[in-house]
Design a protein around this motif. Sequence first.
Motif, PDB file in Angstrom:
ATOM      1  N   VAL A  39      76.994  90.104 -96.494  1.00  0.00           N
ATOM      2  CA  VAL A  39      77.471  90.483 -97.898  1.00  0.00           C
ATOM      3  C   VAL A  39      78.090  91.891 -98.050  1.00  0.00           C
ATOM      4  CG1 VAL A  39      75.469  92.384 -98.356  1.00  0.00           C
ATOM      5  CG2 VAL A  39      76.857  90.992-100.756  1.00  0.00           C
ATOM      6  N   VAL A  40      79.283  92.335 -98.841  1.00  0.00           N
ATOM      7  CA  VAL A  40      80.702  93.127 -99.046  1.00  0.00           C
ATOM      8  C   VAL A  40      79.734  93.835-100.396  1.00  0.00           C
ATOM      9  CG1 VAL A  40      82.721  94.023 -98.372  1.00  0.00           C
ATOM     10  CG2 VAL A  40      81.727  91.468 -97.262  1.00  0.00           C
ATOM     11  N   VAL A  41      80.474  95.209-100.036  1.00  0.00           N
ATOM     12  CA  VAL A  41      80.054  95.621-101.881  1.00  0.00           C
ATOM     13  C   VAL A  41      80.884  97.006-101.620  1.00  0.00           C
ATOM     14  CG1 VAL A  41      77.801  95.277-101.885  1.00  0.00           C
ATOM     15  CG2 VAL A  41      78.122  96.420-100.564  1.00  0.00           C
ATOM     16  N   GLU A  42      80.871  98.091-102.454  1.00  0.00           N
ATOM     17  CA  GLU A  42      81.824  98.760-102.164  1.00  0.00           C
ATOM     18  C   GLU A  42      80.258 100.219-102.102  1.00  0.00           C
ATOM     19  OE1 GLU A  42      83.156 102.317-102.960  1.00  0.00           O
ATOM     20  OE2 GLU A  42      84.361 100.230-103.344  1.00  0.00           O
ATOM     21  N   PRO A  43      81.241 100.907-101.313  1.00  0.00           N
ATOM     22  CA  PRO A  43      79.916 102.105-100.944  1.00  0.00           C
ATOM     23  C   PRO A  43      79.917 102.910-101.378  1.00  0.00           C
ATOM     24  CG  PRO A  43      81.959 101.887 -99.377  1.00  0.00           C
ATOM     25  CD  PRO A  43      81.966 100.967-100.330  1.00  0.00           C
ATOM     26  N   ALA A  44      80.762 103.625-102.023  1.00  0.00           N
ATOM     27  CA  ALA A  44      80.805 105.076-102.923  1.00  0.00           C
ATOM     28  C   ALA A  44      80.021 105.618-104.047  1.00  0.00           C
ATOM     29  CB  ALA A  44      82.383 104.673-103.599  1.00  0.00           C
ATOM     30  N   SER A  45      78.763 104.337-104.862  1.00  0.00           N
ATOM     31  CA  SER A  45      78.459 104.871-104.797  1.00  0.00           C
ATOM     32  C   SER A  45      76.368 104.397-104.872  1.00  0.00           C
ATOM     33  CB  SER A  45      78.363 103.937-107.196  1.00  0.00           C
ATOM     34  OG  SER A  45      79.032 102.222-106.709  1.00  0.00           O
ATOM     35  N   ILE A  46      76.321 103.773-103.495  1.00  0.00           N
ATOM     36  CA  ILE A  46      75.287 102.982-102.981  1.00  0.00           C
ATOM     37  C   ILE A  46      74.677 104.667-101.703  1.00  0.00           C
ATOM     38  CG2 ILE A  46      74.668 101.827-101.410  1.00  0.00           C
ATOM     39  CD1 ILE A  46      75.995  99.644-102.603  1.00  0.00           C
ATOM     40  N   ASP A  47      73.686 104.376-101.866  1.00  0.00           N
ATOM     41  CA  ASP A  47      73.315 105.997-101.103  1.00  0.00           C
ATOM     42  C   ASP A  47      72.840 104.930 -99.628  1.00  0.00           C
ATOM     43  OD1 ASP A  47      70.522 105.274-102.320  1.00  0.00           O
ATOM     44  OD2 ASP A  47      71.005 106.605-103.110  1.00  0.00           O
ATOM     45  N   VAL A  48      71.834 106.348 -99.227  1.00  0.00           N
ATOM     46  CA  VAL A  48      70.758 105.212 -98.063  1.00  0.00           C
ATOM     47  C   VAL A  48      70.037 104.346 -98.588  1.00  0.00           C
ATOM     48  CG1 VAL A  48      69.239 105.574 -96.583  1.00  0.00           C
ATOM     49  CG2 VAL A  48      70.972 107.208 -96.420  1.00  0.00           C
ATOM     50  N   SER A  49      69.338 104.807 -99.806  1.00  0.00           N
ATOM     51  CA  SER A  49      68.272 103.987-100.155  1.00  0.00           C
ATOM     52  C   SER A  49      68.904 102.370-100.840  1.00  0.00           C
ATOM     53  CB  SER A  49      67.208 104.747-101.383  1.00  0.00           C
ATOM     54  OG  SER A  49      68.220 105.001-101.924  1.00  0.00           O
ATOM     55  N   GLY A  50      70.172 102.728-101.143  1.00  0.00           N
ATOM     56  CA  GLY A  50      70.825 101.949-101.482  1.00  0.00           C
ATOM     57  C   GLY A  50      70.836 100.692-100.924  1.00  0.00           C
ATOM     58  N   VAL A  51      70.830 100.725 -99.647  1.00  0.00           N
ATOM     59  CA  VAL A  51      71.626 100.396 -98.151  1.00  0.00           C
ATOM     60  C   VAL A  51      70.749  99.744 -97.812  1.00  0.00           C
ATOM     61  CG1 VAL A  51      72.358 100.395 -96.203  1.00  0.00           C
ATOM     62  CG2 VAL A  51      73.806 101.240 -97.510  1.00  0.00           C
ATOM     63  N   GLU A  52      69.030 100.272 -98.247  1.00  0.00           N
ATOM     64  CA  GLU A  52      68.274  99.905 -97.066  1.00  0.00           C
ATOM     65  C   GLU A  52      67.217  98.466 -98.495  1.00  0.00           C
ATOM     66  OE1 GLU A  52      65.718 102.809 -97.190  1.00  0.00           O
ATOM     67  OE2 GLU A  52      66.040 104.109 -95.391  1.00  0.00           O
ATOM     68  N   PHE A  53      67.779  98.838 -99.805  1.00  0.00           N
ATOM     69  CA  PHE A  53      67.111  98.052-100.274  1.00  0.00           C
ATOM     70  C   PHE A  53      67.999  96.703-100.312  1.00  0.00           C
ATOM     71  CE2 PHE A  53      68.189  95.490-104.644  1.00  0.00           C
ATOM     72  CZ  PHE A  53      66.683  95.369-104.857  1.00  0.00           C
ATOM     73  N   LEU A  54      69.726  96.500-100.261  1.00  0.00           N
ATOM     74  CA  LEU A  54      69.975  95.739 -99.860  1.00  0.00           C
ATOM     75  C   LEU A  54      69.724  94.781 -98.596  1.00  0.00           C
ATOM     76  CD1 LEU A  54      73.812  97.240-101.431  1.00  0.00           C
ATOM     77  CD2 LEU A  54      72.522  94.865-102.267  1.00  0.00           C
ATOM     78  N   HIS A  55      69.033  95.912 -98.272  1.00  0.00           N
ATOM     79  CA  HIS A  55      69.097  94.994 -96.173  1.00  0.00           C
ATOM     80  C   HIS A  55      67.648  94.046 -96.190  1.00  0.00           C
ATOM     81  CE1 HIS A  55      71.476  98.023 -93.022  1.00  0.00           C
ATOM     82  NE2 HIS A  55      71.734  96.213 -93.427  1.00  0.00           N
ATOM     83  N   LYS A  56      66.717  94.559 -97.182  1.00  0.00           N
ATOM     84  CA  LYS A  56      65.731  94.406 -97.149  1.00  0.00           C
ATOM     85  C   LYS A  56      65.706  92.134 -97.887  1.00  0.00           C
ATOM     86  CE  LYS A  56      63.312  97.601 -99.028  1.00  0.00           C
ATOM     87  NZ  LYS A  56      62.386  98.355-100.146  1.00  0.00           N
ATOM     88  N   THR A  57      66.723  92.143 -98.777  1.00  0.00           N
ATOM     89  CA  THR A  57      67.151  90.412 -99.142  1.00  0.00           C
ATOM     90  C   THR A  57      68.286  90.409 -98.308  1.00  0.00           C
ATOM     91  OG1 THR A  57      67.951  91.107-100.653  1.00  0.00           O
ATOM     92  CG2 THR A  57      66.212  90.614-101.497  1.00  0.00           C
ATOM     93  N   ASN A  58      68.661  90.720 -97.655  1.00  0.00           N
ATOM     94  CA  ASN A  58      70.491  90.500 -97.484  1.00  0.00           C
ATOM     95  C   ASN A  58      70.343  91.126 -95.895  1.00  0.00           C
ATOM     96  OD1 ASN A  58      71.901  89.519 -99.994  1.00  0.00           O
ATOM     97  ND2 ASN A  58      70.380  91.523-100.110  1.00  0.00           N
ATOM     98  N   GLU A  59      71.004  89.424 -95.303  1.00  0.00           N
ATOM     99  CA  GLU A  59      70.807  90.038 -93.311  1.00  0.00           C
ATOM    100  C   GLU A  59      71.928  91.349 -93.765  1.00  0.00           C
ATOM    101  OE1 GLU A  59      69.306  88.750 -89.795  1.00  0.00           O
ATOM    102  OE2 GLU A  59      68.539  87.899 -91.443  1.00  0.00           O
ATOM    103  N   LYS A  60      72.894  90.962 -93.469  1.00  0.00           N
ATOM    104  CA  LYS A  60      74.421  91.921 -93.084  1.00  0.00           C
ATOM    105  C   LYS A  60      74.308  92.760 -94.422  1.00  0.00           C
ATOM    106  CE  LYS A  60      74.868  90.927 -87.808  1.00  0.00           C
ATOM    107  NZ  LYS A  60      76.291  90.787 -87.451  1.00  0.00           N
ATOM    108  N   VAL A  61      75.064  94.344 -94.938  1.00  0.00           N
ATOM    109  CA  VAL A  61      75.506  93.904 -95.567  1.00  0.00           C
ATOM    110  C   VAL A  61      76.734  95.092 -94.632  1.00  0.00           C
ATOM    111  CG1 VAL A  61      75.522  96.150 -97.171  1.00  0.00           C
ATOM    112  CG2 VAL A  61      73.456  94.775 -96.278  1.00  0.00           C
ATOM    113  N   TYR A  62      77.811  94.815 -95.143  1.00  0.00           N
ATOM    114  CA  TYR A  62      79.069  95.281 -94.958  1.00  0.00           C
ATOM    115  C   TYR A  62      79.738  96.588 -96.095  1.00  0.00           C
ATOM    116  CZ  TYR A  62      79.381  91.938 -91.193  1.00  0.00           C
ATOM    117  OH  TYR A  62      79.105  91.369 -89.852  1.00  0.00           O
ATOM    118  N   ALA A  63      80.191  97.688 -96.080  1.00  0.00           N
ATOM    119  CA  ALA A  63      80.793  97.862 -96.807  1.00  0.00           C
ATOM    120  C   ALA A  63      82.069  97.933 -96.868  1.00  0.00           C
ATOM    121  CB  ALA A  63      80.816  99.744 -96.688  1.00  0.00           C
ATOM    122  N   TYR A  64      82.812  98.056 -98.049  1.00  0.00           N
ATOM    123  CA  TYR A  64      84.371  98.057 -98.338  1.00  0.00           C
ATOM    124  C   TYR A  64      85.320  99.401 -98.382  1.00  0.00           C
ATOM    125  CZ  TYR A  64      89.027  97.608-101.071  1.00  0.00           C
ATOM    126  OH  TYR A  64      90.300  97.956-101.578  1.00  0.00           O
TER     127      TYR A  64
END
Length: 279
Positions: A53-78
Amino acid sequence: MKKVVINTALICIFFLSICFLIYRFCKVKQMKKDYGVFIGTDNIDKIKGYNVVVVEPASIDVSGVEFLHKTNEKVYAYLDIGSLENYRPYFNEFKEKTLGLYENWEDEYWMDVSDIAWQKLIVDKLGRDIVDKGFDGFFIDNCDVYYNYPTEEIFNGLSSILQGLRSLNMTKKYKIDIIINGGDTFVSRCIENKTATELFDGVNQECVFTDIDFENKTYKEKNESDIEYFKEYLANIKKHIPEVYLIEYGANSNLIKEIENYCNENGFHWYNARGLDLK
């Protein structure tokens, strides 16, 4: 007695069939979707169940990335390295270094990527921030600046930025992928120069089968000659780069089947976006 045995057997078969259907349903529900791009949304609660999954990183902090990793395999930053949007906090600092307006995007300008200060911003600040937040990769946009301004300075500037982002891997225990969105002219030259695999791990190509009507804000099927161009381009990419992704816009049911078959045959990943805002 025989009738009772037969009835019991039928009941067992029926029960086993129900169990099998429940198992299959649960398995399907648990299967992850292949690929999704959501750089236009700030509601990460809805982004679930993707391999990539690809997301905009500007408004996502460390906890947000950890949250995304709970239900998505890989998280990429635009990460936009080739243009400058007027809503970015560093716009005023770099607006004098822009090269020209970005057609069809009124809030965006092509950037002089040979500028050393710009390169440092991308690598040392934006790139470092993405790495520190725990993203699995960079989704690099607007290497097409080299198509619009095909100079050695622009090519070398893009290459320097990608090399800098590569160096950030040394600070992590895991490899951080780099995916180039578009930029076919730049990517093709990297392949010719045999530097492609040093700079990036995959390529995403928008609108191989679909096209965007910016004037009417609608989506349509691409003409055959353009489809063939991108098919030939991606066939060449496949020989050199391990991962290929596609983003299509508003593909209808018939076109979806065609794209699915094409991607399955080639081992590509694709996402059918509902709109340019990628929400």
